[in-house]
Design a protein around this motif. Structure first.
Motif, PDB file in Angstrom:
ATOM      1  N   UNK A 105      19.142  76.539 103.783  1.00 36.45           N
ATOM      2  CA  UNK A 105      19.299  75.166 102.613  1.00 36.45           C
ATOM      3  C   UNK A 105      20.990  75.423 102.457  1.00 36.45           C
ATOM      4  N   UNK A 106      21.644  76.404 102.888  1.00 36.42           N
ATOM      5  CA  UNK A 106      22.759  75.995 103.210  1.00 36.42           C
ATOM      6  C   UNK A 106      24.033  75.477 103.689  1.00 36.42           C
ATOM      7  N   UNK A 107      23.423  74.594 104.102  1.00 34.84           N
ATOM      8  CA  UNK A 107      23.998  73.392 104.883  1.00 34.84           C
ATOM      9  C   UNK A 107      23.626  72.297 104.076  1.00 34.84           C
ATOM     10  N   UNK A 110      23.883  71.554  97.747  1.00 32.89           N
ATOM     11  CA  UNK A 110      24.414  71.109  96.402  1.00 32.89           C
ATOM     12  C   UNK A 110      23.030  70.321  96.161  1.00 32.89           C
ATOM     13  N   UNK A 111      22.487  69.538  97.198  1.00 34.06           N
ATOM     14  CA  UNK A 111      21.996  68.829  97.859  1.00 34.06           C
ATOM     15  C   UNK A 111      20.085  69.420  96.548  1.00 34.06           C
ATOM     16  N   UNK A 112      20.011  70.277  97.840  1.00 29.85           N
ATOM     17  CA  UNK A 112      18.794  71.252  97.462  1.00 29.85           C
ATOM     18  C   UNK A 112      19.058  71.974  95.993  1.00 29.85           C
ATOM     19  N   UNK A 113      19.931  72.153  95.226  1.00 25.67           N
ATOM     20  CA  UNK A 113      19.630  72.658  93.791  1.00 25.67           C
ATOM     21  C   UNK A 113      19.607  71.824  93.295  1.00 25.67           C
ATOM     22  N   UNK A 114      20.160  70.522  93.102  1.00 28.01           N
ATOM     23  CA  UNK A 114      20.200  69.880  92.338  1.00 28.01           C
ATOM     24  C   UNK A 114      18.817  68.837  92.557  1.00 28.01           C
ATOM     25  N   UNK A 115      18.005  69.289  93.898  1.00 27.84           N
ATOM     26  CA  UNK A 115      16.465  68.664  93.656  1.00 27.84           C
ATOM     27  C   UNK A 115      15.286  69.707  93.797  1.00 27.84           C
ATOM     28  N   UNK A 256      20.686  57.812 100.192  1.00 30.24           N
ATOM     29  CA  UNK A 256      20.375  57.824 101.645  1.00 30.24           C
ATOM     30  C   UNK A 256      20.490  59.216 101.991  1.00 30.24           C
ATOM     31  N   UNK A 257      21.782  60.036 101.838  1.00 37.13           N
ATOM     32  CA  UNK A 257      22.150  61.777 101.846  1.00 37.13           C
ATOM     33  C   UNK A 257      20.300  62.164 101.097  1.00 37.13           C
ATOM     34  N   UNK A 258      20.380  61.832  99.979  1.00 39.88           N
ATOM     35  CA  UNK A 258      19.001  62.462  99.038  1.00 39.88           C
ATOM     36  C   UNK A 258      17.656  62.786 100.196  1.00 39.88           C
ATOM     37  N   UNK A 259      17.639  61.169 100.343  1.00 41.93           N
ATOM     38  CA  UNK A 259      16.780  60.802 101.068  1.00 41.93           C
ATOM     39  C   UNK A 259      16.002  61.519 102.441  1.00 41.93           C
ATOM     40  N   UNK A 260      17.581  61.950 102.924  1.00 44.81           N
ATOM     41  CA  UNK A 260      17.616  62.369 104.633  1.00 44.81           C
ATOM     42  C   UNK A 260      16.918  63.399 104.216  1.00 44.81           C
ATOM     43  N   UNK A 261      17.231  64.075 103.140  1.00 42.61           N
ATOM     44  CA  UNK A 261      16.750  65.885 102.297  1.00 42.61           C
ATOM     45  C   UNK A 261      15.642  65.650 102.129  1.00 42.61           C
ATOM     46  N   UNK A 262      15.099  64.837 101.851  1.00 43.17           N
ATOM     47  CA  UNK A 262      13.350  64.764 101.463  1.00 43.17           C
ATOM     48  C   UNK A 262      13.002  64.651 102.217  1.00 43.17           C
ATOM     49  N   UNK A 263      13.156  63.128 103.368  1.00 44.59           N
ATOM     50  CA  UNK A 263      12.598  63.460 104.994  1.00 44.59           C
ATOM     51  C   UNK A 263      12.423  64.760 105.138  1.00 44.59           C
ATOM     52  N   UNK A 264      14.070  65.832 105.468  1.00 41.22           N
ATOM     53  CA  UNK A 264      13.626  66.942 106.254  1.00 41.22           C
ATOM     54  C   UNK A 264      12.809  67.727 105.562  1.00 41.22           C
ATOM     55  N   UNK A 265      12.987  68.261 104.357  1.00 44.71           N
ATOM     56  CA  UNK A 265      11.357  69.018 103.394  1.00 44.71           C
ATOM     57  C   UNK A 265      10.100  68.534 104.200  1.00 44.71           C
TER      58      UNK A 265
END
Length: 354
Positions: A105-107, A110-115, A256-265
């Motif tokens: 989650x380091x990269x 902020x997005x991971x903490x918000x999610x 778009x950035x949050x969607x990319x993060x969800x896909x990666x998760x």
């Protein structure tokens, strides 16, 4: 009359070339807000020099005429598009806690903490401003230790509203939580769109100034001011549309950035079918589940068993499960002759069969 006209044109040309904005960037301009006795104290700062402060009314209350005049005149010394708004957060108005996250989650911290905010804390991600600082990193366990500072949005937004007479563009600013010495600040930086929007407005204003200068000898000073006022009104009418477009572009980029993060998760998560197959294979006779909750990295198992104490060792023998522990005490059900249990299990994607 001619001297007054020249002074007015010099002031207009200075703003058109952005000289006042450039000075504000060199000598950091900020407006610091502090809650006091139900109201707000505003303190302008230019570099390290503090200016006289003003006590404003509380959120939702109308300002006095003196407060309105002070905020309006503040625009001459603090240029809003390049001035930071800093809100001082008291210890009683913030929540601080330490959380653990996967090292991956380091990269996108902020997005991971918000999610994950509603899972890690009692608050929702859209209800707080927050700051996460990495304080530890364990490569052996693949865990990050993060110091999390949370500030509820509602009182902060109310303080932004208290200076709307000075600057009504606070919603389009980049708002973040910062630590400065022993203080915690909510900082509203100037909007990113100011770097591209303001030069265009300045260029338009410069063209208008040159046109008016050419007609200086043929128009009276009052007529010049009337024409310039009409021009300013037209610019003011078009400016919110440009800012709204810039904010919309930022919102799309964030989505778009949050969607990319969800896909990666989702790609990193262990398939649910693998978890179900492994549980079906391992759970002994006389054991059944009444509830199963699966997250990307952990599962919660609730059920009954004739041998609940043996479940930890049975599940940890699997390459798919690890860190198996009881969330609560085992309760004996005399009617069924079984134990009610609640287990938490860490999921290992590396241990799943291809």
């Amino acid at each position: 009359m001619l001297i007054q006209a020249v002074r007015w044109w010099l002031r207009e040309l200075r703003d058109a070339f952005g000289l006042r904005a450039a000075r504000a960037r060199i000598f950091k301009h900020s407006l610091r807000l502090t809650a006091s006795d139900g109201g707000v104290v505003a303190e302008p700062r230019i570099g390290s020099r503090r200016q006289p402060a003003m006590a404003l009314s509380g959120a939702g209350e109308p300002h006095s005429e003196e407060g309105k005049k002070w905020l309006s005149e503040l625009r001459d010394s603090l240029h809003p598009p390049v001035t930071c708004i800093e809100i001082v957060v008291s210890k009683t108005s913030r929540l601080e806690q330490v959380v653990e996250l996967p090292i991956a989650a380091e990269g996108n911290l902020d997005d991971v903490l918000r999610f994950e905010m509603d899972r890690l804390t009692p608050l929702r991600g859209d209800a707080v401003y927050f700051n996460g600082e990495i304080t530890g990193r364990e490569s052996a366990t693949g865990k990050l230790t993060v110091s999390l500072t949370l500030v509820p949005r509602e009182p902060v937004d109310a303080m932004f509203d208290s200076v709307a007479v000075w600057d009504d563009d606070a919603p389009s600013r980049d708002i973040r939580v910062e630590r400065s010495g022993g203080e915690v600040l909510v900082v509203a930086a100037p909007p990113a769109s100011a770097s591209t929007l303001m030069p265009r407005l300045n260029l338009l204003l410069l063209a208008a100034c040159l046109t008016l200068a050419a007609a200086l000898l043929g128009l009276s000073f009052n007529e010049q001011q009337d024409y310039a006022s009409a021009l300013r009104a037209e610019i003011a009418k078009r400016r919110p549309v440009a800012i709204e477009n810039a904010v919309l572009k930022d919102d799309v980029s964030n989505a778009v950035r949050q969607l990319d993060m969800l896909v990666a998760v989702k790609q990193d998560a262990l398939p649910v079918t693998v978890v179900l197959e492994e549980l079906s294979r391992l759970l002994p006779e006389g054991t059944w589940l009444t509830r199963l909750s699966i997250r990307p990295d952990r599962a919660q198992l609730v059920g009954n068993s004739r041998s609940a104490d043996a479940l930890v060792a049975i599940l940890e023998a699997s390459p798919v499960f690890a860190e198996v522990h009881f969330v609560s005490s085992v309760i004996r059900d005399e009617q069924t002759g079984t134990d009610e249990f609640h287990l938490s299990v860490l999921l290992h994607n590396d241990g799943a069969a291809p």
